[in-house]
Every structure is written in C-alpha cells, then in structure tokens.
Design a protein around this motif. Structure first.
Motif, mmCIF file in Angstrom:
data_model
loop_
_atom_site.group_PDB
_atom_site.id
_atom_site.type_symbol
_atom_site.label_atom_id
_atom_site.label_comp_id
_atom_site.label_asym_id
_atom_site.label_seq_id
_atom_site.Cartn_x
_atom_site.Cartn_y
_atom_site.Cartn_z
ATOM 1 N N SER A 132 0.807 -1.222 0.000
ATOM 2 C CA SER A 132 0.000 0.000 0.000
ATOM 3 C C SER A 132 0.842 1.275 0.000
ATOM 4 O O SER A 132 0.296 2.376 0.118
ATOM 5 C CB SER A 132 -0.927 0.014 1.223
ATOM 6 N N GLN A 133 2.155 1.129 -0.122
ATOM 7 C CA GLN A 133 3.031 2.300 -0.086
ATOM 8 C C GLN A 133 2.856 3.149 -1.338
ATOM 9 O O GLN A 133 2.869 2.637 -2.469
ATOM 10 C CB GLN A 133 4.491 1.855 0.040
ATOM 11 N N TRP A 143 -3.289 -2.970 9.883
ATOM 12 C CA TRP A 143 -3.690 -3.370 11.232
ATOM 13 C C TRP A 143 -4.625 -4.570 11.137
ATOM 14 O O TRP A 143 -5.614 -4.548 10.398
ATOM 15 C CB TRP A 143 -4.392 -2.213 11.944
ATOM 16 N N PHE A 144 -4.301 -5.623 11.895
ATOM 17 C CA PHE A 144 -5.060 -6.860 11.879
ATOM 18 C C PHE A 144 -5.834 -7.016 13.183
ATOM 19 O O PHE A 144 -5.307 -6.751 14.273
ATOM 20 C CB PHE A 144 -4.121 -8.055 11.706
ATOM 21 N N GLY A 145 -7.092 -7.451 13.077
ATOM 22 C CA GLY A 145 -7.905 -7.689 14.257
ATOM 23 C C GLY A 145 -9.022 -8.676 13.937
ATOM 24 O O GLY A 145 -9.081 -9.240 12.849
ATOM 25 N N PRO A 192 0.220 -11.964 2.766
ATOM 26 C CA PRO A 192 0.480 -10.988 1.708
ATOM 27 C C PRO A 192 1.162 -9.717 2.209
ATOM 28 O O PRO A 192 1.800 -9.012 1.432
ATOM 29 C CB PRO A 192 -0.924 -10.673 1.167
ATOM 30 N N VAL A 193 1.038 -9.433 3.508
ATOM 31 C CA VAL A 193 1.660 -8.251 4.093
ATOM 32 C C VAL A 193 2.994 -8.608 4.726
ATOM 33 O O VAL A 193 4.006 -7.924 4.541
ATOM 34 C CB VAL A 193 0.727 -7.595 5.138
ATOM 35 N N HIS A 194 3.021 -9.689 5.520
ATOM 36 C CA HIS A 194 4.260 -10.158 6.147
ATOM 37 C C HIS A 194 4.362 -11.654 5.888
ATOM 38 O O HIS A 194 3.679 -12.450 6.530
ATOM 39 C CB HIS A 194 4.249 -9.872 7.651
ATOM 40 N N ALA A 235 -7.748 -1.954 9.297
ATOM 41 C CA ALA A 235 -7.381 -0.574 8.964
ATOM 42 C C ALA A 235 -6.020 -0.564 8.278
ATOM 43 O O ALA A 235 -5.204 -1.466 8.475
ATOM 44 C CB ALA A 235 -7.329 0.299 10.220
ATOM 45 N N ARG A 236 -5.801 0.451 7.459
ATOM 46 C CA ARG A 236 -4.473 0.781 6.935
ATOM 47 C C ARG A 236 -4.216 2.226 7.292
ATOM 48 O O ARG A 236 -5.062 3.092 7.050
ATOM 49 C CB ARG A 236 -4.398 0.558 5.433
#
Length: 258
Positions: A132-133, A143-145, A192-194, A235-236
C-alpha cells in the motif's frame, strides 16, 4: 515481526482477568511500542495470576550480545584503549527481543514452563504494508484484528521477572520485569503483508487456560496460525505511531506508561 499493537477494549480486565490479583490501578486504551511498559497477566511461582506492567522485550541471546560487545572491543582496541570483555559484555545495551520464533533454542526453552508464561492483551496488531506504499512515501501499516476491531485477543507471552541488564546506556544497569510473545507462520490474511511470521494468537478462554496451565508438551501446540476467517485487516494507516489516552484522545507522546 510484530512490533506495534493496540488495546482498545477498556473493559477487558473485568471480562478476562477478574480472577487475577491486580497491581495496576488504571487501565486505559493504549498503543504499544517495543521497550515500553505494558500490561500482562502472568503466572506466579505459587500458582496465582497477577495483572502487572512489564517491559516489552525479552533478554537477547548471549551470542547476540557477545557479537555486539566484540565489535565495541575492536573499536576500543583500534584506539589503543584497554579492553575488559567481561565488563563490556555486562554493560552491552540490550533493548530486548520482542518476538520469539525459534522455539528450539535453549535460550528460550528455559522460560517455557508455566511459571514464565503470560497473556498479552491486544485488539489489533500492525505490520508494515509495502503493498500500500505510495510512490515516494513511507511504508504504511496494516492493522489486523477480529471481526470487530475492538474484540479481544491475547498474544501467547513469555515473562522473565527481575532481569538485570542495560536497556539504555544513559540508564545503566536496571532490573526489569520483561515480556515478549511467540510468533509463527502467517495465515493467508497476514502472509500478503508479512510473508514470514505473525503473532501466536489465543482467541478463546480454553486456549488461554491451556497456555497458562498446561505442560509445555501440550501448550506448544498453540504456536500455530489462527484460521484465515478468525482475523482480517481492519485498517491501513500512514507511517508513524500514536497512542490513545484515558479519555480516548490520540496523543503524540510515545510512552503511556513510562
């Protein structure tokens, strides 16, 4: 690895830790960065549970500290200064290890008994999100929840009480209660993010009971990715960190408890 998380459930103590002896008088919402003081539920040697503040970052392995001290020694020797390796190693700064992945290392295994396990309350955790950069911008956080971003989870934590070390050079030797938590392979939501790891999450009362009470042969099986439908990206956010004060206002001061 996970080096940023939040707790936005202000009532979690009454719901999940009512049976713990509390050494904390105030429980606001907060955001946690490494080497800060945060709340944990820990086991005591006499079988009780306590709600306390501890410092995020477990003692680094000796080989890590030794390598850093040897680098410092080489610089001193190059300047013709005397070198005392034992003293350099004793005073080598150690900000701590936030995430524990290699469970077979003897350095970690000595703290896997129930007396060293703890629960780290969390509602959301962050990972840098390069996908998303924006061009020319800094890497934002994903943010993961859980389904509701204020739903409670726990990290499977390790607690080391009264550890003496140098966390910051200016402070010298200090004695601190320390904590960190286990990480494991990422599920399909986090990967996909980490792509390397995600925190070990405990989602039910049964899981927290097993982590806090069961023999290690049983408890270690909790070190696995949670099902893909258990968490989502909630959230991002742009790069940078904030915290939430007791009134729910966002602050720029990075240390709520220190």
């Amino acid at each position: 690895m996970c080096n940023l998380y939040r707790m936005e459930d202000r009532d979690w103590v009454s719901k999940w830790a009512a049976d713990a002896e509390s050494l904390i008088n105030l429980m606001p919402a907060y955001q946690m960065n490494p080497d800060q003081l945060g709340p944990i539920i820990r086991n005591t040697y006499d079988g009780r549970k306590q709600l306390v503040h501890a410092r995020w970052g477990l003692p680094s392995p000796v080989f890590v500290q030794k390598k850093a001290a040897e680098t410092r020694a080489a610089k001193l020797a190059a300047k013709g200064k005397p070198v005392d390796m034992n003293e350099l190693l004793r005073m080598e700064p150690d900000r701590g290890v936030t995430n524990v992945r290699k469970l077979n290392l003897p350095h970690w295994r000595r703290w896997f008994g129930a007396e060293h396990r703890c629960l780290v309350p969390v509602t959301t955790f962050a990972e840098p999100d390069p996908i998303s950069q924006e061009p020319g911008g800094k890497t934002p956080n994903a943010w993961f929840g859980r389904a509701d971003r204020t739903d409670l989870m726990f990290f499977a934590g390790i607690h080391v009480p009264q550890w003496q070390s140098v966390r910051k050079i200016k402070d010298g030797l200090t004695t601190d209660d320390l904590y960190g938590f286990l990480t494991t392979d990422p599920n399909n939501v986090v990967a996909p993010v980490h792509e390397k790891a995600m925190p070990v999450l405990l989602l039910t009362k049964d899981e927290t009971d097993v982590w806090m009470r069961a023999p290690w042969d049983e408890a270690q099986h909790l070190a696995r990715p949670v099902p893909n439908d258990a968490i989502r990206i909630v959230a991002r956010e742009p790069y940078g960190s904030t915290i939430v004060d007791v009134a729910g206002e966002m602050l720029t001061e990075p240390d709520l408890f220190g």
